[in-house]
Write a protein that holds these residues in place. Structure first.
Motif, PDB file in Angstrom:
ATOM      1  N   ARG A  80      14.768   7.768   5.376  1.00  0.00           N
ATOM      2  CA  ARG A  80      16.166   7.445   5.669  1.00  0.00           C
ATOM      3  C   ARG A  80      16.811   6.601   4.578  1.00  0.00           C
ATOM      4  O   ARG A  80      17.996   6.696   4.316  1.00  0.00           O
ATOM      5  N   GLU A  81      16.023   5.700   3.963  1.00  0.00           N
ATOM      6  CA  GLU A  81      16.633   4.655   3.140  1.00  0.00           C
ATOM      7  C   GLU A  81      16.400   4.793   1.642  1.00  0.00           C
ATOM      8  O   GLU A  81      17.097   4.159   0.855  1.00  0.00           O
ATOM      9  N   VAL A  82      15.411   5.572   1.244  1.00  0.00           N
ATOM     10  CA  VAL A  82      15.095   5.658  -0.183  1.00  0.00           C
ATOM     11  C   VAL A  82      15.530   7.026  -0.709  1.00  0.00           C
ATOM     12  O   VAL A  82      15.100   8.064  -0.193  1.00  0.00           O
ATOM     13  N   ARG A  83      16.390   6.980  -1.725  1.00  0.00           N
ATOM     14  CA  ARG A  83      16.893   8.221  -2.291  1.00  0.00           C
ATOM     15  C   ARG A  83      15.733   9.079  -2.823  1.00  0.00           C
ATOM     16  O   ARG A  83      14.886   8.591  -3.573  1.00  0.00           O
ATOM     17  N   GLY A  84      15.685  10.312  -2.411  1.00  0.00           N
ATOM     18  CA  GLY A  84      14.644  11.227  -2.908  1.00  0.00           C
ATOM     19  C   GLY A  84      13.369  11.249  -2.075  1.00  0.00           C
ATOM     20  O   GLY A  84      12.465  12.035  -2.361  1.00  0.00           O
ATOM     21  N   ALA A  85      13.304  10.379  -1.060  1.00  0.00           N
ATOM     22  CA  ALA A  85      12.053  10.288  -0.293  1.00  0.00           C
ATOM     23  C   ALA A  85      11.932  11.381   0.780  1.00  0.00           C
ATOM     24  O   ALA A  85      10.820  11.748   1.177  1.00  0.00           O
TER      25      ALA A  85
ATOM     26  N   SER B 114       9.366  -8.996   1.104  1.00  0.00           N
ATOM     27  CA  SER B 114       9.354  -8.049   2.205  1.00  0.00           C
ATOM     28  C   SER B 114      10.496  -7.038   2.047  1.00  0.00           C
ATOM     29  O   SER B 114      11.527  -7.340   1.455  1.00  0.00           O
ATOM     30  N   GLU B 115      10.278  -5.843   2.599  1.00  0.00           N
ATOM     31  CA  GLU B 115      11.149  -4.688   2.373  1.00  0.00           C
ATOM     32  C   GLU B 115      11.150  -4.378   0.883  1.00  0.00           C
ATOM     33  O   GLU B 115      12.178  -4.354   0.197  1.00  0.00           O
ATOM     34  N   ILE B 116       9.956  -4.103   0.433  1.00  0.00           N
ATOM     35  CA  ILE B 116       9.650  -3.916  -0.985  1.00  0.00           C
ATOM     36  C   ILE B 116      10.476  -2.805  -1.624  1.00  0.00           C
ATOM     37  O   ILE B 116      10.759  -2.839  -2.817  1.00  0.00           O
ATOM     38  N   TRP B 117      10.917  -1.821  -0.817  1.00  0.00           N
ATOM     39  CA  TRP B 117      11.679  -0.712  -1.382  1.00  0.00           C
ATOM     40  C   TRP B 117      13.133  -1.098  -1.654  1.00  0.00           C
ATOM     41  O   TRP B 117      13.825  -0.394  -2.362  1.00  0.00           O
TER      42      TRP B 117
ATOM     43  N   ALA C 276       0.839  -1.205   0.000  1.00  0.00           N
ATOM     44  CA  ALA C 276       0.000   0.000   0.000  1.00  0.00           C
ATOM     45  C   ALA C 276       0.873   1.254   0.000  1.00  0.00           C
ATOM     46  O   ALA C 276       0.665   2.181  -0.789  1.00  0.00           O
ATOM     47  N   PHE C 277       1.881   1.272   0.870  1.00  0.00           N
ATOM     48  CA  PHE C 277       2.696   2.483   0.976  1.00  0.00           C
ATOM     49  C   PHE C 277       3.507   2.717  -0.298  1.00  0.00           C
ATOM     50  O   PHE C 277       3.605   3.846  -0.794  1.00  0.00           O
ATOM     51  N   GLN C 278       4.088   1.638  -0.836  1.00  0.00           N
ATOM     52  CA  GLN C 278       4.882   1.781  -2.059  1.00  0.00           C
ATOM     53  C   GLN C 278       4.017   2.309  -3.204  1.00  0.00           C
ATOM     54  O   GLN C 278       4.453   3.163  -3.989  1.00  0.00           O
TER      55      GLN C 278
ATOM     56  N   ALA D 155       2.980  10.648   0.437  1.00  0.00           N
ATOM     57  CA  ALA D 155       2.370   9.335   0.212  1.00  0.00           C
ATOM     58  C   ALA D 155       1.302   9.060   1.270  1.00  0.00           C
ATOM     59  O   ALA D 155       0.233   8.514   0.964  1.00  0.00           O
ATOM     60  N   LEU D 156       1.576   9.462   2.499  1.00  0.00           N
ATOM     61  CA  LEU D 156       0.605   9.234   3.587  1.00  0.00           C
ATOM     62  C   LEU D 156      -0.742   9.868   3.247  1.00  0.00           C
ATOM     63  O   LEU D 156      -1.799   9.324   3.571  1.00  0.00           O
ATOM     64  N   GLY D 157      -0.695  11.012   2.583  1.00  0.00           N
ATOM     65  CA  GLY D 157      -1.923  11.719   2.234  1.00  0.00           C
ATOM     66  C   GLY D 157      -2.725  11.043   1.132  1.00  0.00           C
ATOM     67  O   GLY D 157      -3.882  11.399   0.886  1.00  0.00           O
TER      68      GLY D 157
END
Lengths: 291, 291
Positions: free
Chosen positions: A55-60, A145-148, A19-21, A68-70
């Motif tokens: 922290r982990e995804v470039r550009g996030a 898991s850890e789809i990103w 969902a988040f991705q 994305a939460l919105g």
């Protein structure tokens, strides 16, 4: 078959990540779970994921992960959750009876256009297809898991899946940043687990037989095989040697594998790395350094 | 049991690498092969290896790789090749009859002190031990190709191997820059191939069954499993799930594996990554970022 609205059924570990991705990649996402308590927990999961992406995804960082939460809405009413859905990712617990019941209910309330995908890791889509009421618009799309980080989507239809639906799902996987792995037929465990289960099982035997300890086994594996797939490794072993190993197997499918290697490679003088060509091609060691 | 002089029998791909790596680490190396033509070819291999070390091994350029060449001598007379040997690494072709014949001859001409190690990848030391005439001083030390990158030495005795000899060989492996993998008993394929053969075989079945192509299989494997050993992956899958998979196997050794996982981990509440502890321990995701 334009996909804009995505509904994820079940907000467990992988459901939340899918969902988040999807929301992170610009889709409008409806997160469905069976009660408000689970939805409140899901909301916390999404906030945790937003922080990890930052922290982990470039550009996030600096906006995109928060945005994305919105794009995520929360639903405990299945009909409302899927009222506008172009695609559903079903991530309910891994019990066939439960999944079939969910599909019967879903098939009754979802718009005709909606494509259903299951994230099941151990069931085959053909086991659930009839329950959906729309087998042509149903197939499996399976995430890690850890789809990103592990951004793979294994896509597997059953014999009745509409090829255009299959293609639309492959395109959607690409749109949410996945490498789509297109399976040409149903395969228990898809590609990854079909390879990983025998591999982990072999390691477990070494432990149970008292040959070696887990730390050492993992360490030696990582030194020798890290970043290398099984076919690259067959080429490294050399296809003549691979033939000898599998031709002597008691498993007829492995003996068929040996014959395949002989006919398609060895008989054409392709022995893997020793001759520079096998499943893949290899430059001579010198050439790779002096272009 | 001080090891200073090393003799390598057979100057094929791996034999040359073992000889050169030993010389590079300061040992005096006698390279043996059956005729002068092969020895001339070996000399060219060593020169090629020196050039590769200069390019690929930190610290090898500007002298050290060249100096290794000066520590290698060439022999086609077995008795002379081993006259001062503390340790022999036998790398002759993978045929049991040939290896036994070589060991009978070697046992007759080598000094009493000499330790014999076989680099055989598919035979067990117990199959050759008697031919050596000195079973207590005989065991397997198995290397991977591209020894300067894949720096593992799998060390495996047979039931009659002297434990002090085993320890001396482990120490030697460390002295030539290897990670020693100490096998507690004889195991066909050692650790690496015992895990890799079922893994490559499973991938081969996917190809032969028309499920997926080699490029995609290798790519998805590398994205999802790169730099991860089999036990780490079991922890990632979750040990409850792993138990379910292997408890249902038709292979009694895999069912024993499932029971082991249950008794040693699940019954203690250790479920792998989901609980932060399994074969290994894992910090909570937050903790690893905010120490």
């Amino acid at each position: 078959m334009t996909i804009k609205n995505v509904t994820v059924l079940g907000t467990g570990v992988l459901g939340s990540q899918i969902a988040f991705q999807s929301a992170y990649c610009g889709f409008d996402v409806s997160a469905y779970d069976i009660n408000d308590e689970l939805l409140a927990r899901a909301k916390k999961s999404f906030e945790g994921l937003a922080a990890r992406y930052e922290r982990e995804v470039r550009g996030a960082a600096g906006g995109p992960a928060r945005a994305a939460l919105g794009r995520i809405s929360y639903w405990s009413d299945l009909g409302k959750a899927v009222s506008g859905a172009d695609l559903v990712s079903e991530c309910v617990p891994e019990k066939l009876g439960l999944k079939r019941a969910v599909y019967r209910e879903l098939g009754a309330v979802a718009p005709e256009k909606t494509i259903f995908t299951t994230n099941s890791s151990s069931l085959l889509p053909s086991e659930m297809a009839e329950s959906t009421g729309r087998p042509g618009r149903f197939l499996a799309m399976h995430f890690a898991s850890e789809i990103w980080v592990h951004n793979t989507a294994e896509i597997m239809g059953h014999p009745g899946t509409d090829p255009d639906v299959y293609t639309a799902v492959v395109d959607f996987a690409v749109d949410i940043g996945m490498l789509p792995v297109e399976l040409q037929k149903e395969q228990p465990g898809y590609v990854l687990n079909a390879c990983a289960i025998p591999w982990m099982g072999a390691a477990l035997k070494l432990l149970v037989d008292g040959v070696c300890d887990p730390e050492t086994i993992d360490k030696v594996w990582c030194i020798d095989k890290a970043s290398e797939g099984p076919f690259h490794n067959l080429d490294r072993v050399g296809l003549n040697t691979a033939y000898d190993i599998y031709a002597a197997s008691s498993d007829p499918r492995l003996r068929a594998g040996a014959r395949y290697v002989k006919e398609h490679y060895i008989d054409q003088g392709k022995l893997g790395q020793p001759t520079g060509e096998g499943f893949f091609t290899y430059p001579p060691p010198e050439a790779s350094h002096h272009p």
